[in-house]
Write a protein that holds these residues in place. Structure first.
Motif, PDB file in Angstrom:
ATOM      1  N   GLY A  41       1.103  -1.502  -0.143  1.00 58.85           N
ATOM      2  CA  GLY A  41       0.176  -0.048   0.169  1.00 58.85           C
ATOM      3  C   GLY A  41       0.641   1.551   0.114  1.00 58.85           C
ATOM      4  O   GLY A  41       2.294   1.038  -0.247  1.00 58.85           O
ATOM      5  N   LYS A  42       0.017   2.015   0.217  1.00 58.08           N
ATOM      6  CA  LYS A  42       0.921   3.745   0.245  1.00 58.08           C
ATOM      7  C   LYS A  42       1.832   3.695   0.910  1.00 58.08           C
ATOM      8  O   LYS A  42       1.700   3.442   2.622  1.00 58.08           O
ATOM      9  CB  LYS A  42       0.225   4.664   0.153  1.00 58.08           C
ATOM     10  CG  LYS A  42      -0.606   5.027  -1.280  1.00 58.08           C
ATOM     11  CD  LYS A  42      -1.427   6.476  -1.751  1.00 58.08           C
ATOM     12  CE  LYS A  42      -1.297   6.189  -3.026  1.00 58.08           C
ATOM     13  NZ  LYS A  42      -2.568   6.761  -2.968  1.00 58.08           N
ATOM     14  N   ASN A  43       3.083   4.502   0.873  1.00 59.72           N
ATOM     15  CA  ASN A  43       3.830   4.616   2.340  1.00 59.72           C
ATOM     16  C   ASN A  43       4.959   6.063   1.774  1.00 59.72           C
ATOM     17  O   ASN A  43       4.174   6.749   0.631  1.00 59.72           O
ATOM     18  CB  ASN A  43       4.475   3.453   2.426  1.00 59.72           C
ATOM     19  CG  ASN A  43       6.161   3.446   1.253  1.00 59.72           C
ATOM     20  OD1 ASN A  43       6.935   4.567   0.332  1.00 59.72           O
ATOM     21  ND2 ASN A  43       5.280   2.763  -0.116  1.00 59.72           N
ATOM     22  N   ILE A  44       5.020   6.912   2.757  1.00 56.24           N
ATOM     23  CA  ILE A  44       6.309   7.567   2.158  1.00 56.24           C
ATOM     24  C   ILE A  44       7.438   7.393   2.335  1.00 56.24           C
ATOM     25  O   ILE A  44       8.269   7.512   3.023  1.00 56.24           O
ATOM     26  CB  ILE A  44       5.473   9.169   3.382  1.00 56.24           C
ATOM     27  CG1 ILE A  44       3.694   9.369   4.106  1.00 56.24           C
ATOM     28  CG2 ILE A  44       5.767  10.094   3.406  1.00 56.24           C
ATOM     29  CD1 ILE A  44       3.772  10.256   5.387  1.00 56.24           C
ATOM     30  N   LYS A  45       7.857   8.585   1.033  1.00 52.40           N
ATOM     31  CA  LYS A  45       8.899   7.635   0.101  1.00 52.40           C
ATOM     32  C   LYS A  45       9.897   9.254   0.961  1.00 52.40           C
ATOM     33  O   LYS A  45       9.672  10.564   0.276  1.00 52.40           O
ATOM     34  CB  LYS A  45       9.478   7.860  -1.258  1.00 52.40           C
ATOM     35  CG  LYS A  45       8.788   6.079  -1.138  1.00 52.40           C
ATOM     36  CD  LYS A  45       8.630   5.501  -2.709  1.00 52.40           C
ATOM     37  CE  LYS A  45       8.516   3.966  -3.212  1.00 52.40           C
ATOM     38  NZ  LYS A  45       8.831   3.096  -1.954  1.00 52.40           N
ATOM     39  N   HIS A  46      11.562   8.735   1.071  1.00 52.57           N
ATOM     40  CA  HIS A  46      12.487   9.168   0.677  1.00 52.57           C
ATOM     41  C   HIS A  46      13.837   9.350   0.200  1.00 52.57           C
ATOM     42  O   HIS A  46      13.440   8.211   0.915  1.00 52.57           O
ATOM     43  CB  HIS A  46      12.361  10.089   2.903  1.00 52.57           C
ATOM     44  CG  HIS A  46      11.525  10.928   2.816  1.00 52.57           C
ATOM     45  ND1 HIS A  46      10.662  10.009   4.133  1.00 52.57           N
ATOM     46  CD2 HIS A  46      10.638  11.864   2.675  1.00 52.57           C
ATOM     47  CE1 HIS A  46       9.804  10.151   4.315  1.00 52.57           C
ATOM     48  NE2 HIS A  46       9.341  12.108   3.868  1.00 52.57           N
ATOM     49  N   ASP A  47      14.446   9.695  -1.173  1.00 51.12           N
ATOM     50  CA  ASP A  47      15.459   9.848  -1.135  1.00 51.12           C
ATOM     51  C   ASP A  47      16.059  10.340  -1.030  1.00 51.12           C
ATOM     52  O   ASP A  47      16.691  11.126  -1.552  1.00 51.12           O
ATOM     53  CB  ASP A  47      15.100   9.036  -2.616  1.00 51.12           C
ATOM     54  CG  ASP A  47      16.605   9.091  -3.327  1.00 51.12           C
ATOM     55  OD1 ASP A  47      17.467   8.768  -3.221  1.00 51.12           O
ATOM     56  OD2 ASP A  47      16.652   9.786  -4.783  1.00 51.12           O
ATOM     57  N   ILE A  48      17.216   9.912  -0.015  1.00 46.60           N
ATOM     58  CA  ILE A  48      17.943  11.455   0.666  1.00 46.60           C
ATOM     59  C   ILE A  48      19.021  10.631   1.020  1.00 46.60           C
ATOM     60  O   ILE A  48      19.457   9.320   1.089  1.00 46.60           O
ATOM     61  CB  ILE A  48      17.536  11.813   2.444  1.00 46.60           C
ATOM     62  CG1 ILE A  48      17.355  10.510   3.084  1.00 46.60           C
ATOM     63  CG2 ILE A  48      16.378  11.811   1.627  1.00 46.60           C
ATOM     64  CD1 ILE A  48      18.899  10.422   3.933  1.00 46.60           C
ATOM     65  N   SER A  49      20.092  12.015   0.418  1.00 47.82           N
ATOM     66  CA  SER A  49      21.409  11.834   0.625  1.00 47.82           C
ATOM     67  C   SER A  49      22.461  12.338   2.096  1.00 47.82           C
ATOM     68  O   SER A  49      21.485  13.481   2.225  1.00 47.82           O
ATOM     69  CB  SER A  49      22.455  11.459  -0.296  1.00 47.82           C
ATOM     70  OG  SER A  49      22.120  12.967  -0.980  1.00 47.82           O
ATOM     71  N   VAL A  50      23.572  11.931   2.543  1.00 47.54           N
ATOM     72  CA  VAL A  50      23.980  13.017   3.465  1.00 47.54           C
ATOM     73  C   VAL A  50      25.947  12.142   3.177  1.00 47.54           C
ATOM     74  O   VAL A  50      25.257  11.261   2.852  1.00 47.54           O
ATOM     75  CB  VAL A  50      23.515  12.623   4.922  1.00 47.54           C
ATOM     76  CG1 VAL A  50      22.207  13.345   5.034  1.00 47.54           C
ATOM     77  CG2 VAL A  50      23.633  11.125   5.429  1.00 47.54           C
ATOM     78  N   PRO A  51      26.013  13.241   4.021  1.00 47.37           N
ATOM     79  CA  PRO A  51      27.553  12.984   3.939  1.00 47.37           C
ATOM     80  C   PRO A  51      27.300  11.046   4.501  1.00 47.37           C
ATOM     81  O   PRO A  51      26.898  10.844   5.511  1.00 47.37           O
ATOM     82  CB  PRO A  51      28.404  13.327   4.353  1.00 47.37           C
ATOM     83  CG  PRO A  51      27.706  14.801   4.669  1.00 47.37           C
ATOM     84  CD  PRO A  51      26.170  14.324   5.228  1.00 47.37           C
ATOM     85  N   ILE A  52      28.576  10.794   3.963  1.00 50.42           N
ATOM     86  CA  ILE A  52      28.398   9.052   4.010  1.00 50.42           C
ATOM     87  C   ILE A  52      28.345   9.153   5.830  1.00 50.42           C
ATOM     88  O   ILE A  52      27.883   8.192   6.752  1.00 50.42           O
ATOM     89  CB  ILE A  52      29.173   7.981   3.724  1.00 50.42           C
ATOM     90  CG1 ILE A  52      28.864   8.125   2.554  1.00 50.42           C
ATOM     91  CG2 ILE A  52      29.731   6.429   4.107  1.00 50.42           C
ATOM     92  CD1 ILE A  52      30.434   7.910   1.562  1.00 50.42           C
TER      93      ILE A  52
END
Ligand SMILES: Cc1cc2nc3c(=O)[nH]c(=O)nc-3n(C[C@H](O)[C@H](O)[C@H](O)COP(=O)(O)OP(=O)(O)OC[C@H]3O[C@@H](n4cnc5c(N)ncnc54)[C@H](O)[C@@H]3O)c2cc1C
Length: 475
Positions: free
Chosen positions: A348-359
């Motif tokens: 079902g639906k979910n709230i997605k975030h495709d994020i990056s931060v310094p490793i």
């Protein structure tokens, strides 16, 4: 000219069979993969050559008709879906799927924009080369879409993003000119070319807002002699980060993938794709999927991974480990990672975030942001997975047990704000690899400095003064 005149003019360029105007034929092109957006179009136009693309663009430029380029339609940001006005055309590049040239001395391949990624990978394998771009959608995404979204995937750690794999582009500009070809008509593909601004870099990652990519010359690499996969169980992302440092010290450039998967993500794959199961008898909060690509042989690669796992166990970084003993075991382990997006979609639906931060900050980011979310919305579930070796996480939030989809999705705005504000504090990006499309077009204004947004608008105005290229996306 009215709509049917335009449809007839487009049919005269690409052939009537390649101008789709009725609802049933158009449907598959008008909704995005995540089913978040559905638009309307005057026509789906399917050109078969660069010249046809240029002629279609010239017609649209003359009459101010918007063009939405589309490849495999697997994008995650709604970039390939038109708006609901019905005034735009969708230009599908999938008929342009030829491999134009492959040169093992140049270590390069020239392909048309609609070539499916898996086809390019296979063409490279056939001549003992590697095209290292690898995504779970590789069976249906196209190289034009990969380039336009500067796709990442699982090989970035060693080979970089799609941008790093591109030597040259053929592009149809917003006024219908064709650029990027040499005098003999071939797409340029030099390893060194410092003759002013690198125009191809403008079109890579532009999500179709500056021009239409029609072909590309891409880098190939010698095929590794062996690829060996390991799965390690661990307690925290912090332990995974320490394991990454150890793996890089011991394995150097042979380490080609390092993916983090939370146990909840694994259990979703187990539920929806039952043949695939965690190799461990007991549950662990996180797992890391690692791959070594070795230029000696399998025994050498396996010994390297075994040595790494032994040390990681001794150092207390991991709780258990499994090394694939065959290609099919390796495929099974990869399925646990690659099926996560699809398994989540089936939930079902979910709230997605495709994020990056310094490793170096990814563990702190997860600990801090998980705690903020738990405090704000007790009970919601975190389905985290991603390319830890690149500092890129798919940081997804799913409903609490028993919560309706509608009640959960009503939280989307505040959840996004909490996550993106946290990303900002950690010096990260709100879109690591999926682009902005129409999904993050507004949100980016909060996080990108105004001077940089203004410069992007200047570039857009210079390359597409009429604003016909994929309007309403990115900016
Ligand atoms: C299961 C799954 C897993 C995925 N995993 C990853 C991942 O690991 N990493 C990642 O980066 N992405 C991932 N994606 C997202 C997606 O597959 C990639 O972004 C892919 O690069 C999109 O290619 P496409 O051909 O489907 O492009 P589309 O979705 O058709 O288009 C994407 C964007 O590019 C533009 N575009 C398409 N073709 C052209 C062209 N020829 N010229 C100009 N503009 C064009 C479109 O207008 C749109 O803005 C995943 C998607 C799925 C469904």
């Amino acid at each position: 000219m009215n709509q049917s005149d335009h449809q007839a003019a487009l049919a005269a360029i690409v052939g009537a069979a390649n101008v789709l105007t009725n609802a049933a034929d158009q449907a598959a092109y008008l909704t995005d993969w995540r089913k978040h957006y559905t638009g309307r179009a005057m026509a789906i136009v399917r050109p078969g050559s660069t010249e046809e693309v240029a002629a279609v663009v010239r017609h649209c430029a003359t009459h101010g008709i918007a063009i939405v380029p589309q490849g495999g339609n697997t994008g995650m940001a709604g970039g390939a879906t038109p708006d609901t006005s019905g005034q735009a055309i969708v230009m599908s590049l999938t008929r342009m799927n030829r491999i134009r040239k492959l040169d093992v001395t140049d270590n390069s391949i020239t392909v048309e924009a609609g070539c499916v990624l898996a086809t390019i990978q296979q063409a490279a394998i056939n001549v003992d080369r590697l095209f290292p771009l690898s995504l779970a959608s590789e069976g249906s995404c196209t190289i034009g879409g990969n380039l336009s979204s500067n796709a990442g995937g699982t090989g970035v750690l060693r080979y970089g993003n799609t941008r790093d794999l591109c030597l040259g582009l053929e592009v149809v500009t917003a006024n219908g000119d064709i650029i990027g070809a040499r005098a003999d008509g071939e797409v340029r593909g030099l390893r060194k070319d410092n003759t002013g601004y690198d125009l191809k870099d403008l079109f890579i990652g532009a999500e179709g807002t500056l021009g239409i990519i029609t072909a590309a010359t891409l880098k190939l690499y010698p095929a590794p002699r062996a690829r060996v996969t390991a799965f390690a169980a661990l307690a925290t992302p912090r332990a995974a980060l320490q394991l990454l440092t150890l793996a890089q010290q011991r394995c150097g450039a042979t380490l080609t993938a390092f993916e983090l998967i939370s146990d909840l993500a694994i259990s979703l794959v187990e539920r929806h794709y039952p043949p695939h199961r965690s190799p461990f008898a007991v549950r662990h909060p996180y797992a890391v999927l690692m791959e070594i690509s070795d230029h000696e042989d399998e025994a050498h690669a396996t010994a390297m991974l075994e040595g790494l796992m032994e040390q990681a166990l001794e150092d207390g970084l991991i709780d258990d480990a499994a090394i694939a003993q065959s290609l099919s075991q390796s495929d099974d382990l990869w399925q646990l990672r690659e099926r996560v997006s699809e398994a989540q979609a089936m939930e079902g639906k979910n709230i997605k975030h495709d994020i990056s931060v310094p490793i170096s900050r990814i563990a702190d980011f997860i600990e801090t942001t998980d705690a903020l979310i738990a405090a704000a919305w007790p009970g919601v579930c975190m389905v985290n997975f991603g390319h830890l070796g690149d500092g890129n996480l798919h940081y997804n939030v799913s409903p609490a047990s028993g919560e309706t989809e509608a009640a959960f999705m009503a939280k989307q705005g505040p959840v996004n704000k909490l996550v993106y504000d946290s990303v900002e504090r950690f010096g990260g990006s709100i879109s690591a690899e999926h682009g902005l499309g129409q999904l993050k077009r507004e949100e980016i204004l909060r996080y990108k400095p105004a001077t940089e947004v203004a410069l992007m608008r200047t570039i857009k105005a210079a390359l597409d003064p009429q604003g016909i290229m994929n309007p309403g996306k990115v900016l």
